[in-house]
Design an enzyme around this catalytic site. Structure first.
Site, PDB file in Angstrom:
ATOM      1  N   GLU A 127       2.276  -1.194   5.881  1.00 42.59           N
ATOM      2  CA  GLU A 127       3.014  -2.450   5.724  1.00 42.59           C
ATOM      3  C   GLU A 127       2.710  -3.055   4.357  1.00 42.59           C
ATOM      4  OE1 GLU A 127       2.245  -5.022   9.035  1.00 42.59           O
ATOM      5  OE2 GLU A 127       3.062  -3.593  10.496  1.00 42.59           O
ATOM      6  N   PRO A 128       3.523  -4.020   3.922  1.00 45.53           N
ATOM      7  CA  PRO A 128       3.295  -4.617   2.596  1.00 45.53           C
ATOM      8  C   PRO A 128       1.893  -5.183   2.420  1.00 45.53           C
ATOM      9  CG  PRO A 128       5.454  -5.244   3.417  1.00 45.53           C
ATOM     10  CD  PRO A 128       4.765  -4.525   4.533  1.00 45.53           C
ATOM     11  N   GLY A 131      -2.636  -1.574   3.530  1.00 48.66           N
ATOM     12  CA  GLY A 131      -2.597  -0.235   2.966  1.00 48.66           C
ATOM     13  C   GLY A 131      -3.703   0.600   3.559  1.00 48.66           C
ATOM     14  N   SER A 132      -4.883   0.557   2.936  1.00 46.83           N
ATOM     15  CA  SER A 132      -6.007   1.325   3.447  1.00 46.83           C
ATOM     16  C   SER A 132      -6.456   0.821   4.821  1.00 46.83           C
ATOM     17  CB  SER A 132      -7.176   1.269   2.458  1.00 46.83           C
ATOM     18  OG  SER A 132      -6.828   1.945   1.259  1.00 46.83           O
ATOM     19  N   GLN A 337      -1.831  19.727 -21.113  1.00 43.44           N
ATOM     20  CA  GLN A 337      -2.610  19.899 -22.343  1.00 43.44           C
ATOM     21  C   GLN A 337      -2.406  21.291 -22.932  1.00 43.44           C
ATOM     22  OE1 GLN A 337      -4.154  17.289 -23.467  1.00 43.44           O
ATOM     23  NE2 GLN A 337      -5.246  18.124 -25.233  1.00 43.44           N
ATOM     24  N   GLY A 340       0.687  21.395 -24.783  1.00 43.50           N
ATOM     25  CA  GLY A 340       0.753  20.480 -25.923  1.00 43.50           C
ATOM     26  C   GLY A 340       1.966  19.568 -25.849  1.00 43.50           C
ATOM     27  N   GLU A 364      -1.627   9.102   2.789  1.00 43.01           N
ATOM     28  CA  GLU A 364      -2.381   9.566   3.968  1.00 43.01           C
ATOM     29  C   GLU A 364      -3.882   9.367   3.790  1.00 43.01           C
ATOM     30  OE1 GLU A 364      -1.204  12.772   6.412  1.00 43.01           O
ATOM     31  OE2 GLU A 364       0.753  12.975   5.456  1.00 43.01           O
ATOM     32  N   SER A 367      -8.347   8.595  -1.902  1.00 48.85           N
ATOM     33  CA  SER A 367      -9.601   9.334  -2.113  1.00 48.85           C
ATOM     34  C   SER A 367     -10.799   8.490  -1.688  1.00 48.85           C
ATOM     35  CB  SER A 367      -9.736   9.741  -3.577  1.00 48.85           C
ATOM     36  OG  SER A 367      -8.760  10.701  -3.925  1.00 48.85           O
TER      37      SER A 367
END
Length: 380
Positions: A127-128, A131-132, A337, A340, A364, A367
């Site tokens: 929901e707004p 989150g976590s 990288q 380049g 989901e 981290s």
């Protein structure tokens, strides 16, 4: 780890890889640029009979295991993060819970068309304002006779504007905490009161729609309750155990796609009279990418195999998701990288994998949340 895979798993992986190379790779950048959901790809995946890989044949699925599902998800992610994400959300979040927690009537009515690929599904948790801390939700469902009445807002919901069914988490008992959350099946076509209020433009993954949903007195028949009232949070935790394995597999696929682009470029691009892969700096970077991917793949396959064996995979699924998602971002960044200046252009794939990979560290369970889960699993 090909040597450990059963023959049928290798055959399915090759079949899906051939499909991806022929049908998805040529349009992968175009659908991102156009922010277009490729419905025709999912129709073709239904024809391949992979829209319900880990769902029992009884309910229209392939009857495969979690490892087979992880392999399919990885192959999709290897060419298109968007298609892989919509696929994973459809299977792990929108379909599997109906098989695990639904009645036979619900499985026949709602799971079969998902598993057969008649349409995609969605899962509405976030929901707004939550989150976590996903359990801190404001969406409510109140009983009114033979109906439930949903009110609230859901945010960042994958597939919501293309879904034939949406599993919605809502509070049915405000005073019961985690035990006051339930799950409901919503039909976007038939149930008045559900509106898609926004489709987000994102940093990446723009061929996979991410939506905001509003529920205003959305009335549902009593039989749309999935499982028992108050079971919603336990269902969520069990669903995420499998869902995190699929995100790990998707992350491995993204990393593999970025690695292959970098390796090809390093063998073909010449500077100072030789391929740039011959220079220590580039060679060591590409070797490091390969090492990281193999590590993440092995961990993901271990988690999937434990899931198939019926073991508790909370620790392994979180480990796999954490490791693979961070590796996907690292490998994709290194791929940019290696190329380049060309790596920064949309003519080459690494920039797309780089942008897509970042969500794997967020969706989901971030981290940071994975580390919290893992700490608890270790008794810390």
């Amino acid at each position: 780890m090909d040597f450990t895979l059963p023959e049928e798993h290798r055959m399915m992986r090759e079949s899906v890889r051939d499909f991806c190379e022929a049908e998805i790779a040529p349009i992968a950048q175009d659908i991102e640029d156009d922010h277009r959901f490729p419905a025709e790809v999912f129709d073709a995946l239904a024809d391949l009979d992979v829209m319900g890989v880990p769902i029992a044949e009884e309910w229209g699925g392939l009857g495969g295991d979690q490892l087979l599902y992880a392999l399919v998800t990885e192959e999709l992610g290897r060419v298109s993060g968007s298609i892989g994400l919509s696929y994973a959300a459809h299977v792990s979040l929108a379909s599997k819970p109906i098989e695990l927690f639904g009645t036979d009537e619900q499985r026949e009515r709602w799971l079969r068309p998902l598993a057969e690929g008649e349409y995609l599904g969605a899962w509405a948790l976030t929901e707004p304002g939550s989150g976590s801390d996903a359990s801190d939700m404001d969406t409510t469902a109140e009983r009114d006779g033979d109906e439930w009445v949903l009110n609230g807002t859901k945010q960042f919901i994958t597939n919501a504007n293309v879904a034939g069914s949406v599993l919605v988490k809502a509070v049915t008992d405000p005073g019961a905490g985690y035990d006051g959350i339930s799950t409901f099946i919503v039909d976007p076509e038939a149930d008045d009161g559900m509106t898609v209020t926004n489709v987000w433009d994102k940093m990446g993954l723009n061929a996979s729609p991410t939506c905001e949903l509003q529920f205003d007195d959305c009335r549902l028949p009593a039989d749309r309750l999935l499982g028992e009232e108050g079971d919603g949070w336990e269902q969520t935790k069990k669903t995420l155990d499998g869902g995190r394995i699929s995100i790990a597999a998707l992350s491995v696929g993204l990393a593999q796609g970025a690695f292959e682009a970098a390796r090809e470029y390093a063998t073909e691009r010449e500077q100072f009279g030789q391929p740039i892969g011959k220079f220590d700096a580039v060679r060591d970077m590409v070797v490091g990418m390969d090492r990281k991917i193999e590590r993440a793949r092995l961990l993901t396959h271990k988690a999937a195999t434990m899931y198939d064996d019926g073991e508790d995979v909370r620790r392994l699924s979180s480990l796999a998701k954490l490791d693979a998602s961070e590796i996907a971002r690292e490998v994709a960044e290194d791929a940019v990288q290696v190329l380049g200046g060309y790596g920064y252009t949309t003519d080459f794939a690494p920039q797309r994998f780089y942008r897509d990979a970042k969500l794997m560290e967020i969706g989901e369970g971030t981290s940071e949340i994975q580390r919290l889960v893992l700490g608890r699993e270790l008794g810390l």
